[in-house]
Design a protein around this motif. Structure first.
Motif, short mmCIF file in Angstrom:
data_model
loop_
_atom_site.label_atom_id
_atom_site.label_comp_id
_atom_site.label_asym_id
_atom_site.label_seq_id
_atom_site.Cartn_x
_atom_site.Cartn_y
_atom_site.Cartn_z
N ARG A 86 -8.55 5.98 -8.93
CA ARG A 86 -7.42 6.89 -8.92
C ARG A 86 -6.60 6.75 -10.20
O ARG A 86 -6.55 5.67 -10.80
CB ARG A 86 -6.53 6.60 -7.70
CG ARG A 86 -7.20 6.89 -6.38
CD ARG A 86 -6.27 6.59 -5.21
NE ARG A 86 -5.92 5.17 -5.18
CZ ARG A 86 -5.11 4.63 -4.27
NH1 ARG A 86 -4.58 5.41 -3.33
NH2 ARG A 86 -4.82 3.35 -4.31
N PHE A 87 -5.97 7.87 -10.59
CA PHE A 87 -5.17 7.85 -11.82
C PHE A 87 -3.97 6.92 -11.67
O PHE A 87 -3.60 6.22 -12.61
CB PHE A 87 -4.72 9.27 -12.15
CG PHE A 87 -4.00 9.38 -13.45
CD1 PHE A 87 -4.66 9.16 -14.65
CD2 PHE A 87 -2.65 9.70 -13.50
CE1 PHE A 87 -4.00 9.26 -15.87
CE2 PHE A 87 -1.98 9.79 -14.71
CZ PHE A 87 -2.66 9.57 -15.90
N PHE A 88 -3.34 6.93 -10.49
CA PHE A 88 -2.27 5.98 -10.18
C PHE A 88 -2.86 4.92 -9.27
O PHE A 88 -3.02 5.15 -8.06
CB PHE A 88 -1.08 6.67 -9.52
CG PHE A 88 -0.25 7.49 -10.46
CD1 PHE A 88 0.76 6.91 -11.20
CD2 PHE A 88 -0.49 8.84 -10.61
CE1 PHE A 88 1.53 7.66 -12.07
CE2 PHE A 88 0.27 9.61 -11.48
CZ PHE A 88 1.28 9.02 -12.22
N ASP A 89 -3.20 3.80 -9.84
CA ASP A 89 -3.85 2.74 -9.07
C ASP A 89 -2.83 2.05 -8.16
O ASP A 89 -1.63 1.99 -8.47
CB ASP A 89 -4.46 1.72 -10.02
CG ASP A 89 -5.51 0.87 -9.33
OD1 ASP A 89 -5.93 1.25 -8.22
OD2 ASP A 89 -5.91 -0.16 -9.89
N SER A 90 -3.32 1.53 -7.03
CA SER A 90 -2.44 0.83 -6.10
C SER A 90 -2.11 -0.55 -6.66
O SER A 90 -2.99 -1.28 -7.12
CB SER A 90 -3.11 0.70 -4.73
OG SER A 90 -2.28 -0.02 -3.86
N LYS A 91 -0.82 -0.89 -6.63
CA LYS A 91 -0.37 -2.14 -7.25
C LYS A 91 -0.07 -3.25 -6.23
O LYS A 91 0.08 -4.41 -6.62
CB LYS A 91 0.91 -1.89 -8.05
CG LYS A 91 0.82 -0.74 -9.04
CD LYS A 91 -0.15 -1.01 -10.15
CE LYS A 91 -0.24 0.13 -11.14
NZ LYS A 91 1.00 0.34 -11.90
N VAL A 92 0.05 -2.91 -4.96
CA VAL A 92 0.44 -3.92 -3.97
C VAL A 92 -0.58 -4.03 -2.83
O VAL A 92 -0.25 -4.57 -1.78
CB VAL A 92 1.85 -3.62 -3.40
CG1 VAL A 92 2.91 -3.83 -4.45
CG2 VAL A 92 1.92 -2.22 -2.83
N ASP A 93 -1.80 -3.53 -3.04
CA ASP A 93 -2.83 -3.75 -2.02
C ASP A 93 -3.14 -5.24 -1.89
O ASP A 93 -3.37 -5.74 -0.79
CB ASP A 93 -4.10 -2.99 -2.39
CG ASP A 93 -3.98 -1.51 -2.05
OD1 ASP A 93 -2.93 -1.12 -1.49
OD2 ASP A 93 -4.92 -0.76 -2.34
N ASP A 94 -3.15 -5.94 -2.99
CA ASP A 94 -3.40 -7.38 -3.01
C ASP A 94 -2.32 -8.01 -3.88
O ASP A 94 -2.30 -7.84 -5.10
CB ASP A 94 -4.78 -7.69 -3.56
CG ASP A 94 -5.15 -9.16 -3.44
OD1 ASP A 94 -4.27 -9.96 -3.02
OD2 ASP A 94 -6.30 -9.52 -3.77
N MET A 95 -1.41 -8.75 -3.24
CA MET A 95 -0.30 -9.37 -3.97
C MET A 95 -0.63 -10.80 -4.38
O MET A 95 0.25 -11.51 -4.88
CB MET A 95 0.97 -9.32 -3.12
CG MET A 95 1.41 -7.90 -2.80
SD MET A 95 2.89 -7.80 -1.78
CE MET A 95 4.12 -8.49 -2.87
N HIS A 96 -1.86 -11.24 -4.15
CA HIS A 96 -2.38 -12.51 -4.67
C HIS A 96 -1.49 -13.70 -4.31
O HIS A 96 -1.27 -14.61 -5.12
CB HIS A 96 -2.56 -12.44 -6.19
CG HIS A 96 -3.51 -11.38 -6.63
ND1 HIS A 96 -4.89 -11.53 -6.57
CD2 HIS A 96 -3.29 -10.11 -7.09
CE1 HIS A 96 -5.48 -10.44 -7.01
NE2 HIS A 96 -4.53 -9.55 -7.32
N GLY A 97 -0.98 -13.69 -3.09
CA GLY A 97 -0.23 -14.84 -2.60
C GLY A 97 1.18 -14.97 -3.13
O GLY A 97 1.82 -16.01 -2.90
N CYS A 98 1.69 -13.97 -3.82
CA CYS A 98 3.08 -14.04 -4.30
C CYS A 98 4.03 -13.98 -3.11
O CYS A 98 3.74 -13.37 -2.08
CB CYS A 98 3.36 -12.90 -5.27
SG CYS A 98 2.38 -12.99 -6.79
N LYS A 99 5.18 -14.58 -3.27
CA LYS A 99 6.09 -14.76 -2.15
C LYS A 99 7.08 -13.60 -2.04
O LYS A 99 7.57 -13.09 -3.05
CB LYS A 99 6.87 -16.07 -2.28
CG LYS A 99 6.00 -17.31 -2.09
CD LYS A 99 6.84 -18.58 -2.09
CE LYS A 99 5.96 -19.81 -1.82
NZ LYS A 99 6.76 -21.05 -1.77
#
Length: 674
Positions: free
Chosen positions: A249-262
């Motif tokens: 997608r042109f606007f990629d999803s940024k919070v599908d995987d938050m990599h364990g951030c709190k």
């Protein structure tokens, strides 16, 4: 003069884009004709034709997917040459993108709205970002113009959702443009704008490079490093080449995987919605139980974020005081001390003004808790099982039977007496009382008519005895011996005060006068008073699960809360985030999936079924009956003994030879009454 003509043509194009596309003026057609007559070399001398195609593809492929959303195009130019370049770019994009008729444009200038003009214009958008536009195309030529754009997004009343999807076309000619973009991304992250793509022309090969940033990356949180996401290098309508794997997608999803951030989460224990386990060996997300705690656990698992749990010490969801300050969990969210809060939040306008709500994932009925009323007296307990109409019918049947027996005893026709009462029935009155209380008929009749009369009487007494004893068992229990209010109209007529949470005040504003509304931060104290004091002069509206859980926590020895039979309304439940939070879209999507799959209903049943089952078991469990509860029965027994003693004395007096009249009276009573 030429520049003024171009500006006039842009105004005509603006009118066309807002909804008058079919009423094109001659000047607008001339502007489009002038553009179409330009050669390829002259177009490239003004601006890169690939940039035009990239912007048109972005509009047609992304922004035009929903025709109900207008697209705002804003130009922020510092130099006159850049302003002309933006004008020509806008004209070209309008001509190519408007041809399909799939999108509506709103052309805006870069003016900053002052406080005076805000007071005169339409109502401002709430600071939470719950309303406003979530699309925009911004033309910038320098770092200074970005700062003007940021002020426009941050100004009070701005109708832009900062968690929307925006595209920036950067036409600056300075060196080190990537460092400028990096500074943009850092400031955009600070104001929660993460869904933004920057289009930048490559000076060497003429391609258009697309840059964005990912705030959550492996081993990095809150990152604003630019990422070369895609490249436009084709003709009109050609999609970009995306360089990141697994991205389409042109606007990629940024919070599908938050990599364990709190994420900092503020809440407090409120059963059965939020239950906090005190086991220090568990992580913060594992300590969250209850209906909403389970939902939040699943959100954390799907989005892969860790939780830093903060308990609100006073159990205060937060209100707006008359002087405009905030309290409780709402203050922590607005001040940036927490990211998300949840604890049986009902959606209301005041909260949505300062915090960003998610969609409603479930709802619960709001019931009215009223005083229990006065206890029934012991004599009322004996008469309460049957209504006054039933008592009248029963007494009428008994009097009719005794009258009929007396008449048949007075008549001197034995055949008629045997036909109605049956043979060998020497004491019909005694048999009547015996069968009424469940005794055995010692001399049943042999004829069908007499049997039919006896069967009707036995059926009536059987049903009445069963109903009486069943209801009497319930009335002798502590939880059902009250005579409470039954309707909302009775509550309003008695002028009771309404003790309620601040979120419910707007709901009851038209129903109850303000002087009878008492706002309380927590319900425990008021519910305890309603439970223990039957003469309380106030009522409490609350969620039904809260009332059921309070009864369960009170234990079997305490009386239950008294509720009106029908709920007042149904309240939608939601969780709240920081204003303009970029988590909203992802959380809403996951909540919709949970509701569709039945997970939300499963979490409800996990906790509500246990509460309801305990309430049902408590209704069926017998309680110890006190002497006061049975004093009506013992009093009636004492009266019967007193009557029996009087009859015994009368029988002794009637046996004396000098009492012939009393003896005849007692013989008649023994013969005709019993």
């Amino acid at each position: 003069m030429c520049r003024d003509k171009v500006r006039m043509q842009r105004l005509k194009a603006s009118a066309m884009a807002v909804g008058h596309r079919e009423q094109l003026t001659e000047h607008t057609w001339l502007a489009h004709l002038r553009f179409s007559m330009l050669s390829s070399e002259s177009v490239q001398s003004i601006h890169n034709i690939t940039l035009i195609y990239a912007v048109v593809w972005t509009i047609n492929s992304h922004y035009a997917s929903d025709s109900s959303k207008p697209l705002s195009i804003m130009s922020f130019a510092r130099r006159e040459a850049s302003r002309d370049l933006h004008n020509d770019l806008t004209d070209a994009v309008l001509r190519l993108a408007s041809a399909a008729g799939r999108i509506k444009f709103l052309l805006q200038n870069e003016g900053i709205v002052t406080d005076e003009s805000l007071a005169e214009d339409a109502p401002q958008a709430p600071p939470s970002g719950v309303l406003g536009r979530d699309t925009g195309l911004f033309l910038l030529d320098s770092w200074a113009t970005y700062l003007r754009l940021e002020r426009h997004l941050m100004q009070p009343g701005s109708f832009y959702k900062r968690n929307g999807y925006y595209c920036i076309v950067y036409t600056g000619e300075e060196t080190g443009r990537l460092s400028v973009i990096y500074k943009m991304f850092r400031r955009l992250l600070a104001i929660y704008v993460i869904n933004v793509n920057v289009l930048l022309a490559n000076r060497q090969n003429g391609t258009i490079q697309v840059y964005n940033y990912y705030p959550y990356r492996p081993h990095r949180c809150q990152s604003a490093e630019p990422v070369h996401y895609a490249t436009f290098q084709g003709s009109l309508g050609a999609p970009p080449i995306i360089h990141l794997p697994n991205s389409v997608r042109f606007f990629d999803s940024k919070v599908d995987d938050m990599h364990g951030c709190k994420l900092v989460t503020v809440t407090f224990q409120h059963r059965p919605f939020v239950i906090i386990d005190d086991n220090s060996g568990l992580t913060d997300v594992q300590r969250l139980l209850g209906i909403e705690g389970r939902i939040y656990q699943l959100l954390a698992e799907r989005m892969n974020f860790a939780v830093t749990l903060v308990k609100e010490p006073n159990g205060d969801r937060g209100v707006v005081t008359p002087n405009g300050t905030l309290t409780g969990a709402m203050k922590m969210i607005v001040d940036g001390l927490a990211n998300i809060t949840f604890v049986s939040y009902m959606y209301n306008k005041e909260r949505a003004t300062y915090m960003l709500p998610s969609i409603s994932y479930t709802s619960f009925p709001i019931v009215l808790c009223v005083p229990g009323g006065r206890p029934l007296t012991p004599l009322e307990r004996l008469t309460k099982p049957l209504g006054y109409i039933t008592w009248i019918c029963l007494l009428t049947s008994i009097l009719t039977g005794l009258t009929l027996i007396t008449m048949l005893q007075w008549l001197s026709v034995p055949r008629l007496r045997r036909f109605v009462l049956g043979e060998d029935n020497r004491r019909p009155g005694t048999e009547l009382w015996s069968t009424l209380f469940g005794g055995i008929h010692m001399n049943p009749p042999r004829r069908n008519f007499a049997r039919f009369l006896l069967a009707m009487w036995l059926l009536e007494t059987l049903v009445l005895r069963a109903a009486y004893t069943g209801e009497m068992y319930i009335l002798l229990q502590d939880a059902r011996v009250r005579a409470p209010l039954r309707t909302l109209a009775e509550v309003l007529d008695k002028k009771f005060e309404f003790h309620m949470l601040p979120a419910l005040k707007p709901v009851f504003r038209e129903l109850v006068s303000e002087e009878r509304v008492v706002l309380i931060p927590r319900l425990d104290e008021s519910l305890t008073q309603l439970r223990d004091h039957t003469e309380a002069r106030f009522v409490v509206p609350l969620l039904r699960p809260t009332a059921a859980r309070f009864d369960m926590d009170s234990g079997p020895e305490k009386p239950r809360l008294t509720l009106l039979r029908y709920p007042l309304l149904t309240a939608p439940m939601t969780l709240y985030m920081r204003p303009h939070s970029y988590l909203k879209q992802r959380i809403n999507k996951l909540l919709i999936n949970m509701m569709s799959s039945g997970l939300v209903d499963r979490f409800r049943r996990m906790y509500l079924d246990r509460i309801e089952q305990m309430a049902n078991l408590r209704n069926r469990e017998p309680t110890k009956l006190s002497l006061w509860q049975l004093s009506g029965l013992f009093g009636s027994l004492g009266l019967m003994h007193l009557l029996a003693g009087i009859v015994f004395l009368l029988e002794l007096r009637a046996a004396q030879p000098q009492r012939p009249r009393l003896r005849r009276l007692m013989n008649a009573a023994n013969r005709y009454m019993v």
